[in-house]
Enzyme design. Structure first.
Site, PDB file in Angstrom:
ATOM      1  N   GLU A 114      12.403   4.256   5.305  1.00  0.00           N
ATOM      2  CA  GLU A 114      11.113   4.098   5.976  1.00  0.00           C
ATOM      3  C   GLU A 114      11.178   4.697   7.376  1.00  0.00           C
ATOM      4  O   GLU A 114      12.136   4.480   8.113  1.00  0.00           O
ATOM      5  CB  GLU A 114      10.726   2.626   6.079  1.00  0.00           C
ATOM      6  CG  GLU A 114       9.398   2.407   6.823  1.00  0.00           C
ATOM      7  CD  GLU A 114       8.988   0.954   6.900  1.00  0.00           C
ATOM      8  OE1 GLU A 114       8.735   0.373   5.828  1.00  0.00           O
ATOM      9  OE2 GLU A 114       8.941   0.400   8.019  1.00  0.00           O
ATOM     10  N   GLY A 125      -1.396  -5.836   7.916  1.00  0.00           N
ATOM     11  CA  GLY A 125      -1.094  -5.184   9.173  1.00  0.00           C
ATOM     12  C   GLY A 125      -0.949  -6.167  10.318  1.00  0.00           C
ATOM     13  O   GLY A 125      -1.301  -7.346  10.212  1.00  0.00           O
ATOM     14  N   LYS A 143      -1.461 -10.816  -5.719  1.00  0.00           N
ATOM     15  CA  LYS A 143      -1.465  -9.379  -5.422  1.00  0.00           C
ATOM     16  C   LYS A 143      -1.002  -8.571  -6.632  1.00  0.00           C
ATOM     17  O   LYS A 143      -1.549  -7.499  -6.916  1.00  0.00           O
ATOM     18  CB  LYS A 143      -0.587  -9.078  -4.203  1.00  0.00           C
ATOM     19  CG  LYS A 143      -1.158  -9.565  -2.889  1.00  0.00           C
ATOM     20  CD  LYS A 143      -0.403  -9.044  -1.671  1.00  0.00           C
ATOM     21  CE  LYS A 143       0.932  -9.707  -1.476  1.00  0.00           C
ATOM     22  NZ  LYS A 143       1.599  -9.301  -0.211  1.00  0.00           N
TER      23      LYS A 143
END
Length: 362
Positions: free
Chosen positions: A32, A125, A201
């Site tokens: 990442e 976020g 989810k």
């Protein structure tokens, strides 16, 4: 003109990869990155991505973060697109819904589709810089679940969707970090709510779970078992998120921010080598290097434990610095030892500002 769609991460996680090592198909890995703050930082990062395979690093995929409120939206899109087009990496684009109107989310997804980006990390976020609390916009999304539903309702199965998993519970739900460190577990009702939400989810259409960082391998292994107990199919990849310890101060900041459990043995060992206040020059560098080497050895050991337990993919939070991650992969046998400090020195001659993937000041 729309670009050719890239492969989905779910289609390639278990595929063998070109590598200098015969055992490279047993465990894959990914990195990442975050968008640099300066133009020179961006150029350096993209240059290093171009040379990464030549340094023995061949990740199954790479991903790029997305700034709060879409603050890095254009740059994140460009980095992901360029990594795919220029360097043939499978890329995973973070997309958050913090302070994001639905129109901004739709625009981001339309641009991603046009650029051939098929892999999205759907996240709520963090609050924008200077704010401590997250607040939804009037016409926006309230959580990552809303974002997953929106993507599936509007784009079908075009995108491969990753979501975050929290083996220790979401840090926002851990009210007393000191008590958690002593107990080693969060209240059962808090953990249950987190697992119920993760299951929702997946039921909404998420394909992959990437976890928050952790420093206790058993915590992750227990989390995987719990995912299956909660009815999450074993076909859903659950990727461990790994952040090597690179500096003592950074370790303390990140574990406090993420409210990460620190095993007693790790706490004792890293406290014993914490750089003393007031060190300067070579003494300071030596103390910092000792912590760095400890972090490499600790993460190598933890990865070996995960692999022995059947983990097939390792996801590294590099913080845009490749040295520790490369050494860990060398220790594990997934990057050839020939890519050593001398090789790195030769590479630095070509990129003088190299201090990892790009200058730390960028």
């Amino acid at each position: 003109m729309a670009l050719k769609p890239a492969a989905k991460i779910t289609d390639v996680l278990n595929q063998p990869r070109d590598s200098p090592l015969d055992n490279s198909d047993k465990v894959s890995f990914s990195f990442e990155f975050f968008p640099p703050k300066t133009d020179s930082g961006v150029k350096n990062l993209e240059a290093h991505l171009g040379h990464m395979r030549g340094m023995g690093m061949n990740p199954g995929f790479i991903d790029f973060t997305w700034g709060a409120g879409g603050s890095t939206s254009t740059l994140t899109q460009e980095l992901v697109k360029n990594a795919q087009v220029n360097n043939n990496y499978i890329s995973n684009m973070h997309l958050t819904c913090t302070n994001m109107e639905k129109g901004m989310v739709q625009q981001a997804l339309e641009e991603a589709k046009a650029n051939g980006i098929r892999n999205i990390v759907a996240l709520r976020g963090d609050p924008p810089a200077g704010q401590t609390d997250w607040v939804a916009t009037d016409t926006g999304f309230t959580c990552a679940l809303d974002l997953v539903k929106y993507i599936r309702e509007n784009y079908g199965d075009f995108f491969c969707i990753s979501v975050a998993g929290y083996p220790e519970g979401h840090p926002d739900k851990i009210e007393n970090y000191e008590e958690y460190l002593k107990a080693g577990k969060i209240p059962e009702d808090v953990y249950k709510a987190e697992m119920d939400y993760l299951k929702a989810k997946i039921d909404a259409g998420a394909d992959i779970i990437i976890t928050q960082m952790f420093y206790d391998a058993q915590t992750f292994l227990n989390f995987v078992k719990d995912c299956h107990k909660w009815g999450i199919p074993e076909s859903i990849p659950i990727l461990p998120g790994l952040l090597p310890i690179q500096a003592y101060g950074g370790f303390r900041r990140m574990t406090n921010m993420c409210k990460t459990f620190i095993p007693a043995e790790l706490e004792a060992e890293i406290s014993a080598i914490a750089p003393a206040d007031g060190l300067e020059g070579d003494e300071k560098k030596a103390a910092e290097e000792k912590v760095r080497q400890f972090g490499i050895n600790h993460m190598t050991t933890m990865c070996k434990t995960l692999i022995a337990a059947g983990v097939k993919h390792l996801h590294f939070y590099c913080l845009n610095i490749d040295g520790p991650t490369k050494k860990i992969l060398q220790n594990l046998g997934y990057v050839a030892q020939e890519y050593n400090d001398e090789t790195q020195a030769e590479y630095k001659k070509k990129s003088p500002s190299h201090r990892g993937f790009y200058s730390e000041s960028s």
